[in-house]
Design an enzyme around this catalytic site. Structure first.
Site, mmCIF file in Angstrom:
data_model
loop_
_atom_site.group_PDB
_atom_site.id
_atom_site.type_symbol
_atom_site.label_atom_id
_atom_site.label_comp_id
_atom_site.label_asym_id
_atom_site.label_seq_id
_atom_site.Cartn_x
_atom_site.Cartn_y
_atom_site.Cartn_z
ATOM 1 N N GLY A 30 -4.636 -7.676 5.738
ATOM 2 C CA GLY A 30 -3.565 -7.027 6.490
ATOM 3 C C GLY A 30 -3.565 -7.481 7.932
ATOM 4 N N ASP A 32 0.820 -1.217 0.000
ATOM 5 C CA ASP A 32 0.000 0.000 0.000
ATOM 6 C C ASP A 32 0.849 1.259 0.000
ATOM 7 O OD1 ASP A 32 -2.700 -1.023 0.167
ATOM 8 O OD2 ASP A 32 -2.202 -1.709 2.195
ATOM 9 N N MET A 72 -12.624 -1.410 -2.883
ATOM 10 C CA MET A 72 -12.277 -1.054 -1.502
ATOM 11 C C MET A 72 -13.472 -1.352 -0.603
ATOM 12 S SD MET A 72 -9.178 -0.114 -1.673
ATOM 13 C CE MET A 72 -9.117 0.076 0.112
HETATM 14 C C1 DX5 Z 1 -6.349 0.379 3.214
HETATM 15 C C2 DX5 Z 1 -5.315 -0.430 2.457
HETATM 16 C C3 DX5 Z 1 -5.435 -1.863 2.749
HETATM 17 C C4 DX5 Z 1 -5.029 -2.254 4.151
HETATM 18 C C5 DX5 Z 1 -5.873 -3.433 4.548
HETATM 19 O O1 DX5 Z 1 -6.264 1.696 2.848
HETATM 20 O O2 DX5 Z 1 -5.492 -0.255 1.062
HETATM 21 O O3 DX5 Z 1 -4.721 -2.657 1.808
HETATM 22 O O4 DX5 Z 1 -3.675 -2.587 4.256
HETATM 23 O O5 DX5 Z 1 -5.681 -3.677 5.895
HETATM 24 P P1 DX5 Z 1 -6.712 -4.536 6.737
HETATM 25 O O6 DX5 Z 1 -6.744 -5.900 6.124
HETATM 26 O O7 DX5 Z 1 -6.111 -4.511 8.122
HETATM 27 O O8 DX5 Z 1 -8.037 -3.858 6.665
HETATM 28 ZN ZN ZN Z 2 -4.547 -1.795 -0.320
#
Ligand code: DX5
Ligand code: ZN
Length: 217
Positions: free
Chosen positions: A197, A35, A137
């Site tokens: 994540g 990211d 998203m």
């Molecule tokens: C959010 C990022 C995600 C994030 C996901 O803005 O684009 O890729 O790392 O993290 P989790 O899985 O903890 O929601």
């Molecule tokens: Zn991401």
């Protein structure tokens, strides 16, 4: 079609990236999600090309770079050079998405487009056939560890139908708040790349969590 797990390095221990990437290399995850945040397109700042290059040099998996940045067209080739295999840009970050998709493809990387939770899937209808990946998203981008927005499930189904109708073969990636508690529903709706994540890196046994996510049908 079986699915892909893409652990997000944002939730790793930045003092031990070496160790955490090695863990991913030894796992059943096929991708590593990276990211990049600029403090303008999203409120948070993560890291840039130099760190992506270091990560990619160690990572044996597909390096999936998610650019949450304004003016992504200025940086696409630099992220490809840094080692990105997939480059995903936000539809909301450019006025010339079609051109940008081909700019990504011209570097040799796979081209992805990400949509914020409020952006309808119909907004990319006319570039769908050009895409290797669509990232929906399921949180407002900017931070890890947020709660999954359930309306995303309906968007996945709509996107899946659009792809079938148009013979598109883009992967459907879901990013934000994904874990063992909701992954089955996400897959059932039609997604096939799960970004994870916190649910992976903050779990007691990340390798086991990856295997459990992999084992879901
Ligand atoms: C959010 C990022 C995600 C994030 C996901 O803005 O684009 O890729 O790392 O993290 P989790 O899985 O903890 O929601
Ligand atoms: Zn991401």
């Amino acid at each position: 079609m079986s699915h892909i797990i893409a652990p997000s390095i944002l939730a790793a221990d930045f003092l031990h990236l070496d160790r955490d990437i090695e863990m991913i290399n030894n796992s059943n995850a096929e991708w590593l999600h990276v990211d990049v945040m600029d403090g303008s397109f999203v409120p948070n700042i993560s890291f840039g090309q130099a760190i992506v290059k270091a990560i990619a040099s160690k990572c044996k998996k597909t390096v999936d770079v998610h650019l949450m940045i304004d003016r992504p067209e200025l940086y696409v080739s630099e992220f490809k050079e840094a080692g990105a295999d997939v480059i995903t840009v936000h539809a909301e970050a450019t006025n010339h998405l079609h051109r940008l998709i081909y700019q990504i493809k011209d570097t040799g990387a796979k081209a992805g487009v990400a949509l914020n939770p409020h952006t309808p899937v119909s907004s990319i209808e006319n570039v769908l056939e050009d895409l290797d990946l669509v990232c929906l998203m399921s949180v407002n981008p900017g931070y890890g560890g947020q709660k999954f927005i359930y309306q995303t499930l309906a968007k996945i189904k709509e996107l899946k139908k659009m792809l079938i109708d148009r013979n598109g073969d883009a992967q459907i990636e879901i990013d934000g708040g994904v874990g063992l508690q909701n992954a089955e529903k996400i897959l059932e709706a039609g997604a096939n790349v799960l970004v994870a994540g916190s649910s992976v890196f903050k779990s007691e046994d990340p390798l086991l969590t990856i295997d459990r996510l992999m084992a879901l049908k």
